[in-house]
Design a protein around this motif. Sequence first.
Motif, PDB file in Angstrom:
ATOM      1  N   ALA A  54       0.866  -1.183   0.000  1.00  0.00           N
ATOM      2  CA  ALA A  54       0.000   0.000   0.000  1.00  0.00           C
ATOM      3  C   ALA A  54       0.897   1.226   0.000  1.00  0.00           C
ATOM      4  O   ALA A  54       1.907   1.251   0.702  1.00  0.00           O
ATOM      5  CB  ALA A  54      -0.873  -0.002   1.243  1.00  0.00           C
ATOM      6  N   VAL A  55       0.556   2.231  -0.810  1.00  0.00           N
ATOM      7  CA  VAL A  55       1.435   3.384  -0.997  1.00  0.00           C
ATOM      8  C   VAL A  55       0.691   4.679  -0.643  1.00  0.00           C
ATOM      9  O   VAL A  55      -0.429   4.895  -1.091  1.00  0.00           O
ATOM     10  CB  VAL A  55       1.931   3.446  -2.461  1.00  0.00           C
ATOM     11  N   PHE A  56       1.355   5.528   0.128  1.00  0.00           N
ATOM     12  CA  PHE A  56       0.763   6.800   0.565  1.00  0.00           C
ATOM     13  C   PHE A  56       1.729   7.954   0.291  1.00  0.00           C
ATOM     14  O   PHE A  56       2.924   7.765   0.476  1.00  0.00           O
ATOM     15  CB  PHE A  56       0.464   6.768   2.070  1.00  0.00           C
ATOM     16  N   PRO A  57       1.352   9.142  -0.081  1.00  0.00           N
ATOM     17  CA  PRO A  57      -0.014   9.495  -0.471  1.00  0.00           C
ATOM     18  C   PRO A  57      -0.322   9.080  -1.909  1.00  0.00           C
ATOM     19  O   PRO A  57      -1.473   9.022  -2.282  1.00  0.00           O
ATOM     20  CB  PRO A  57      -0.039  11.019  -0.333  1.00  0.00           C
ATOM     21  N   ASP A  58       0.703   8.808  -2.717  1.00  0.00           N
ATOM     22  CA  ASP A  58       0.467   8.265  -4.068  1.00  0.00           C
ATOM     23  C   ASP A  58       1.752   7.641  -4.599  1.00  0.00           C
ATOM     24  O   ASP A  58       2.820   7.799  -4.003  1.00  0.00           O
ATOM     25  CB  ASP A  58      -0.071   9.333  -5.031  1.00  0.00           C
ATOM     26  N   HIS A  59       1.630   6.940  -5.727  1.00  0.00           N
ATOM     27  CA  HIS A  59       2.807   6.228  -6.255  1.00  0.00           C
ATOM     28  C   HIS A  59       3.733   7.152  -7.036  1.00  0.00           C
ATOM     29  O   HIS A  59       4.815   6.738  -7.445  1.00  0.00           O
ATOM     30  CB  HIS A  59       2.368   5.036  -7.114  1.00  0.00           C
ATOM     31  N   LYS A  60       3.316   8.411  -7.237  1.00  0.00           N
ATOM     32  CA  LYS A  60       4.201   9.346  -7.941  1.00  0.00           C
ATOM     33  C   LYS A  60       5.297   9.845  -7.007  1.00  0.00           C
ATOM     34  O   LYS A  60       6.403  10.139  -7.439  1.00  0.00           O
ATOM     35  CB  LYS A  60       3.394  10.539  -8.470  1.00  0.00           C
ATOM     36  N   TYR A  61       4.972   9.996  -5.744  1.00  0.00           N
ATOM     37  CA  TYR A  61       5.972  10.431  -4.766  1.00  0.00           C
ATOM     38  C   TYR A  61       5.642   9.779  -3.425  1.00  0.00           C
ATOM     39  O   TYR A  61       5.109  10.427  -2.527  1.00  0.00           O
ATOM     40  CB  TYR A  61       5.980  11.964  -4.641  1.00  0.00           C
ATOM     41  N   PRO A  62       5.982   8.499  -3.281  1.00  0.00           N
ATOM     42  CA  PRO A  62       5.602   7.796  -2.045  1.00  0.00           C
ATOM     43  C   PRO A  62       6.324   8.352  -0.816  1.00  0.00           C
ATOM     44  O   PRO A  62       7.509   8.667  -0.873  1.00  0.00           O
ATOM     45  CB  PRO A  62       6.050   6.351  -2.306  1.00  0.00           C
ATOM     46  N   LEU A  63       5.581   8.477   0.251  1.00  0.00           N
ATOM     47  CA  LEU A  63       6.171   8.862   1.544  1.00  0.00           C
ATOM     48  C   LEU A  63       6.071   7.713   2.532  1.00  0.00           C
ATOM     49  O   LEU A  63       6.756   7.695   3.548  1.00  0.00           O
ATOM     50  CB  LEU A  63       5.463  10.105   2.097  1.00  0.00           C
TER      51      LEU A  63
END
Lengths: 259, 290
Positions: B220-229
Amino acid sequence: MASLPHLLLQPEKPHDITIMLCELITNNTHNNNIALYKCYNANKVFYRKTAFSQWGNKVIENEKKGYDWFYKDSETLTEIRLKKKYFYELDIPEFRGRRFSSESIISGNEETIEMIIDFYKGRWSSNDIFAIHGDLALCNFVIDKNNIKLVDWEHFHYSDKKFFGYDIINMLFILIYHESKRTFSLNKRKLDFIKKCYIQLIEGVGNSNKILEKPFQNSKDYLMKYADRFLVNTNIYKKFVLSGCSLSVLEHFDSIVTK
Amino acid sequence: MLAPQHNYTNLSSAVGLGLIGFNEKDIVVDYGCIFFDSFVYASRLCKKVVGVIPSSERRNTLQKRLVEEDVKNCDLVNANYNEQHFNEVFDCVIINCFLEQLLFEIKHDKSNFFDGKIRSKKMDNSLDETGIGFLQTVYKGLRPGGKIYLSYANKLRINILFKLSMLEVMSFVLSYNLRKYLGFVSFIKNIYLLSSYLLSQKGLEKLLKSNGFVDIEKYAVFPDHKYPLKIIPLSKLDECSFEPVQYISREGSLRRISAGVKRRVDRLIFKNFKLFGLSPSFIITARKAS
């Protein structure tokens, strides 16, 4: 446009492929260009810091120096490994013990704070070369009974012994910040505890010390004067609460602890 | 030979690729070259990166970036290559925005990532076939034990479902010979498959398994897969502690309030109820069976 057959090299003998299950804990905090992963490799759990730029490499290399300084002559050091690939990686073992939240407060942690001050006085005095952790906070300690481990050495740097006490004052200020919910208003009991910590810290410290006369103001001055030593890649006011605090607040706490 | 070190840009947005653990001997292919940072990051750590990029406009933009970054250990090819040239030479395949690329395949009804001959045999223009065809190409291009990295946005599940449903409806309405071209049963089947693959994580896992991939891990990736935090392996939920990521809140009290509400909602959904199926994005890694 090149055609694909020409682009591909002859297949080599397959090399080892390692896929580890990892959790990304933080990424690019305060623009440090570093990611922190928690890695699960078979039954072993460890943390890995990976750089994503040359700046990140510099910070990771600096952090390794911090671990080298702190864990000198300790077996722990053999478990902390720096891999200098194009982007550096630093593997750190998972230390067992009690951990603390990044928003830890004074209440409930009084004994631990006193224990840390004792530890600091012993550990920092015994090392031939004086150094500053740079971001000493409760959340960077892992404590198992009397065994104290300290992590996150990104802002480590060597310094003069006359700045003894900086790290503890910084830690106390972070605790005040969270305890007061950013208002810097504490009740008498908490203020008395801060004063007690200060007295514990200054005991046996020589007159040449440049921090402890006005601990909070002098610590801020040190931070601002030697900001480049802390390797911060963002506005320093965003990174350290001490740097962004007004003079009047620092004077207030200085007067309380030193009077 | 790795590229020499200079002061290059911060590639933190490629943090998801840290899950792969590249080897300096790796030869990697990036389908679509959607995220330039990922491409540059792979080039820094691997022996060679091949980018398959369908749009000439994007290719030009990427080429400029590669010149700026002094990336030399890479090649860009357009998407209309013949799949028979793949000879199991890649150690890793990167597919960012997997679902969007799948949609691209279907929408344009042409082969971008796999041979037209295979497609022509498959008269049933379903997502099932497209997905399988796509992954078959990937599979053939990987060496045994090679890795695949997929990332995609969860929110697109609804968008893609809607768009593909519209395509199906259009085909249904416009076709002259309904019985020969596309029956109503096929229409229903496609909608079902969309739900299966896009609305269910298990669907994608099944698709990967049926195409010969093993050691499938979902994140699961947060907040998105463009710039994961924050990236959480779904198989280790018990050992991971979820704290909502800090949403970037610009000036303005409304924006700050909105970010605060988002954090509280996230804490409720993911920390309390552990509904990670609702995560904003996902990453899947797998390996070709040896």
